[in-house]
Design a protein around this motif. Structure first.
Motif, PDB file in Angstrom:
ATOM      1  N   SER A   1      49.035  38.274  45.367  1.00 40.36           N
ATOM      2  CA  SER A   1      48.305  38.932  44.472  1.00 40.36           C
ATOM      3  C   SER A   1      47.907  38.567  43.191  1.00 40.36           C
ATOM      4  N   GLY A   2      48.562  37.496  42.760  1.00 37.36           N
ATOM      5  CA  GLY A   2      47.950  36.661  41.642  1.00 37.36           C
ATOM      6  C   GLY A   2      46.657  35.929  41.804  1.00 37.36           C
ATOM      7  N   LEU A   3      46.552  35.423  43.051  1.00 41.32           N
ATOM      8  CA  LEU A   3      45.426  34.547  43.513  1.00 41.32           C
ATOM      9  C   LEU A   3      44.390  35.705  43.766  1.00 41.32           C
ATOM     10  N   ILE A   4      44.604  36.690  44.267  1.00 46.97           N
ATOM     11  CA  ILE A   4      43.350  37.769  44.571  1.00 46.97           C
ATOM     12  C   ILE A   4      42.955  38.507  42.998  1.00 46.97           C
ATOM     13  N   ILE A   5      43.779  38.536  42.103  1.00 49.26           N
ATOM     14  CA  ILE A   5      43.540  38.749  40.566  1.00 49.26           C
ATOM     15  C   ILE A   5      42.624  37.637  40.106  1.00 49.26           C
ATOM     16  N   ALA A   6      43.125  36.555  40.173  1.00 45.59           N
ATOM     17  CA  ALA A   6      42.204  35.367  39.548  1.00 45.59           C
ATOM     18  C   ALA A   6      40.745  35.280  40.213  1.00 45.59           C
ATOM     19  N   ILE A   7      40.828  35.490  41.669  1.00 47.32           N
ATOM     20  CA  ILE A   7      39.409  35.425  42.092  1.00 47.32           C
ATOM     21  C   ILE A   7      38.660  36.637  41.762  1.00 47.32           C
ATOM     22  N   LEU A   8      39.227  37.770  41.430  1.00 45.36           N
ATOM     23  CA  LEU A   8      38.550  39.063  40.867  1.00 45.36           C
ATOM     24  C   LEU A   8      37.966  38.605  39.325  1.00 45.36           C
ATOM     25  N   PHE A   9      39.008  37.869  38.635  1.00 49.34           N
ATOM     26  CA  PHE A   9      38.524  37.678  37.139  1.00 49.34           C
ATOM     27  C   PHE A   9      37.677  36.590  37.437  1.00 49.34           C
ATOM     28  N   PHE A  10      37.395  35.575  38.098  1.00 45.72           N
ATOM     29  CA  PHE A  10      36.331  34.690  37.975  1.00 45.72           C
ATOM     30  C   PHE A  10      35.096  35.037  38.532  1.00 45.72           C
ATOM     31  N   TYR A  11      35.347  36.009  39.349  1.00 47.59           N
ATOM     32  CA  TYR A  11      33.990  36.683  40.129  1.00 47.59           C
ATOM     33  C   TYR A  11      33.201  37.445  38.985  1.00 47.59           C
ATOM     34  N   LEU A  12      34.183  38.259  38.022  1.00 47.98           N
ATOM     35  CA  LEU A  12      33.645  39.137  36.982  1.00 47.98           C
ATOM     36  C   LEU A  12      33.461  38.061  35.916  1.00 47.98           C
ATOM     37  N   ALA A  13      34.043  37.166  35.425  1.00 52.09           N
ATOM     38  CA  ALA A  13      33.266  36.238  34.609  1.00 52.09           C
ATOM     39  C   ALA A  13      32.016  35.428  35.046  1.00 52.09           C
ATOM     40  N   GLY A  14      32.015  35.174  36.347  1.00 51.27           N
ATOM     41  CA  GLY A  14      30.841  34.307  36.516  1.00 51.27           C
ATOM     42  C   GLY A  14      29.528  35.114  36.860  1.00 51.27           C
ATOM     43  N   GLU A  15      29.697  36.426  37.349  1.00 54.24           N
ATOM     44  CA  GLU A  15      28.609  37.316  37.578  1.00 54.24           C
ATOM     45  C   GLU A  15      28.090  37.786  36.181  1.00 54.24           C
ATOM     46  N   ASN A  16      28.880  38.059  34.987  1.00 53.19           N
ATOM     47  CA  ASN A  16      28.489  38.298  33.892  1.00 53.19           C
ATOM     48  C   ASN A  16      27.791  37.296  32.735  1.00 53.19           C
TER      49      ASN A  16
END
Length: 126
Positions: A110-125
């Motif tokens: 779950s920590g890995l998925i949270i990190a992936i979602l965070f980097f996706y949010l940061a990279g997309e914006n």
């Protein structure tokens, strides 16, 4: 001999169910970016019916974003034991990690998925 009861394992089943939509969504999109678009084409109509195109509300988007956080809290509550003691001279705070492999794996995943979602949010914006 230790008796195995279902009471211990139901708390592992709920975080896994909460992680499943996020992991599926991330995995399917990563395969689509790699050129393997079969799973994406199969699951996109299903996600679209569940409201993936809408804003964050009571739809699949909320489960994809908030599911890993709830799973992290539920699994971490099984493996972390926190003690604190106060005295006049000192403040003692201890954190113990219990060696339960399935909740530890769920916490890590779950920590890995949270990190992936965070980097996706940061990279997309950017």
């Amino acid at each position: 001999m230790e008796a195995i009861t279902l009471r211990r394992y139901w708390l592992n089943f709920i975080p896994l169910l909460l992680l499943l939509p996020s992991a599926w969504f991330i995995g399917v999109n990563m395969l689509n970016e790699a050129g393997i678009d079969g799973p994406y084409n199969l699951s996109y109509p299903f996600f679209e019916r569940l409201g993936i195109q809408e804003r964050l509300g009571w739809n699949i988007n909320l489960l994809i974003v908030c599911g890993p956080f709830i799973a992290l809290l539920l699994s971490a509550s099984q493996v972390l034991h926190i003690e604190w003691h106060f005295s006049k001279e000192q403040f003692q705070f201890n954190i113990f990690v219990k060696r339960k492999w399935l909740p530890l794996f769920i916490t890590f995943f779950s920590g890995l998925i949270i990190a992936i979602l965070f980097f996706y949010l940061a990279g997309e914006n950017m």
